[in-house]
Scaffold this motif. Sequence first.
Motif, PDB file in Angstrom:
ATOM      1  N   HIS A   1      -8.362  -7.654   4.507  1.00  0.00           N
ATOM      2  CA  HIS A   1      -9.499  -6.807   3.401  1.00  0.00           C
ATOM      3  C   HIS A   1     -10.377  -6.140   3.959  1.00  0.00           C
ATOM      4  CE1 HIS A   1     -11.947 -10.452   2.085  1.00  0.00           C
ATOM      5  NE2 HIS A   1     -11.850 -10.486   3.531  1.00  0.00           N
TER       6      HIS A   1
ATOM      7  N   ALA B   1      -6.516   1.056   1.058  1.00  0.00           N
ATOM      8  CA  ALA B   1      -5.528   1.923   1.943  1.00  0.00           C
ATOM      9  C   ALA B   1      -4.548   2.795   1.178  1.00  0.00           C
ATOM     10  CB  ALA B   1      -5.135   1.321   3.144  1.00  0.00           C
TER      11      ALA B   1
ATOM     12  N   ASP C   1     -15.890  -2.761   5.747  1.00  0.00           N
ATOM     13  CA  ASP C   1     -14.377  -2.818   5.720  1.00  0.00           C
ATOM     14  C   ASP C   1     -13.662  -1.808   6.872  1.00  0.00           C
ATOM     15  OD1 ASP C   1     -14.602  -4.549   3.559  1.00  0.00           O
ATOM     16  OD2 ASP C   1     -13.160  -3.379   2.266  1.00  0.00           O
TER      17      ASP C   1
ATOM     18  N   PRO D   1      -9.445  -1.851   5.535  1.00  0.00           N
ATOM     19  CA  PRO D   1      -8.959  -0.754   4.639  1.00  0.00           C
ATOM     20  C   PRO D   1      -9.621   0.787   5.021  1.00  0.00           C
ATOM     21  CG  PRO D   1      -9.955  -1.974   3.177  1.00  0.00           C
ATOM     22  CD  PRO D   1      -9.777  -2.902   4.382  1.00  0.00           C
TER      23      PRO D   1
ATOM     24  N   CYS E   1       0.924  -1.145  -0.156  1.00  0.00           N
ATOM     25  CA  CYS E   1       0.073   0.015  -0.014  1.00  0.00           C
ATOM     26  C   CYS E   1       0.781   1.284   0.017  1.00  0.00           C
ATOM     27  CB  CYS E   1      -1.147   0.027   1.265  1.00  0.00           C
ATOM     28  SG  CYS E   1      -2.230  -1.096   1.049  1.00  0.00           S
TER      29      CYS E   1
ATOM     30  N   LEU F   1      -1.008   0.954   8.754  1.00  0.00           N
ATOM     31  CA  LEU F   1      -1.845   1.235   7.600  1.00  0.00           C
ATOM     32  C   LEU F   1      -2.599   2.520   7.628  1.00  0.00           C
ATOM     33  CD1 LEU F   1      -4.043  -2.035   7.383  1.00  0.00           C
ATOM     34  CD2 LEU F   1      -2.403  -1.304   5.710  1.00  0.00           C
TER      35      LEU F   1
ATOM     36  N   HIS G   1      -9.434  -5.745  -1.437  1.00  0.00           N
ATOM     37  CA  HIS G   1      -9.881  -4.375  -1.360  1.00  0.00           C
ATOM     38  C   HIS G   1      -8.737  -3.819  -0.280  1.00  0.00           C
ATOM     39  CE1 HIS G   1     -13.292  -1.287  -1.436  1.00  0.00           C
ATOM     40  NE2 HIS G   1     -12.279  -0.919  -2.064  1.00  0.00           N
ATOM     41  N   SER G   2      -7.738  -4.419   0.348  1.00  0.00           N
ATOM     42  CA  SER G   2      -6.844  -3.833   1.353  1.00  0.00           C
ATOM     43  C   SER G   2      -6.135  -2.703   0.413  1.00  0.00           C
ATOM     44  CB  SER G   2      -5.812  -4.985   1.922  1.00  0.00           C
ATOM     45  OG  SER G   2      -5.354  -5.592   1.099  1.00  0.00           O
TER      46      SER G   2
END
Length: 262
Positions: free
Chosen positions: A143, A103, A130, A146, A75, A158, A99-100
């Motif tokens: 996932h 971030a 999420d 985020p 990310c 993150l 979908h992580s």
Amino acid sequence: YMQNISIVGVRVDLGADRRGVDMGPSGLRYADLNERLQGLGCDVEDLGDLDVIIPETRHFGDPRAKYLKEIADACAHLANLVLEILQKGRTPLVLGGDHSIAAGTVSGVAESFRREDKKIGLLWFDAHADFNIPEISPSGNVHGMPMAAIMGYGPIELTHILGFSPKIRPEHAVQIGIREVDPAERELVKKSGIRVFTMKEIDRRGIGSVMDEAISIVTRDTAGFAVTLDADFLDPIDSPGVATPVRGGADYREAHLAMEMI
């Protein structure tokens, strides 16, 4: 008005227990994404895929946040690339992966605007909020974390990508299509103050009315907005190739209208 689009593939497959979403970027390209964008009059450059490690080569580490370090690294790399694309005056189009990666995408967009002292909005299309953090996550799958990270909740790896948090103010954030949220996660979403349009609201009001309100929220006092769409926003009938399908999602026409309005 011609859009200059830079495509980046991010084949992250570390966020979920089910494998396979790393094939997303090549699947979208195989479906003529680049040619179709050019057909709409866009100038398209494809930057290929970021290097991402595969789960087989590492141990997942902390069971409450599996592969956190590897996902955070991907990310951070993505955020810098998105920032670079925007600084060149182009629009980044990021293909996942799980979908992580959002971030990273949203961090890069937020930083680009922050450098000009501007704020941005965020439209988040998903079956899931999420909004988990390691302490409350039932699965430990990143996932599911985020959006929380973007809003400043969760592990510092993150939340503080590119060194600041939160990336988006709650009054500028909207989630659309939500229909499966864990109990503790639900409390965190409420506490955060973001606006959530569930599938029930889409069913009652229609996607056009929901999108009108959503777009007005993300454009109010902002210089623009980012969009991220999890394929499970759509119903599994239209979009079966996801890690965590949930029945009762948006159909093809609803999703299409939402994109047209954006």
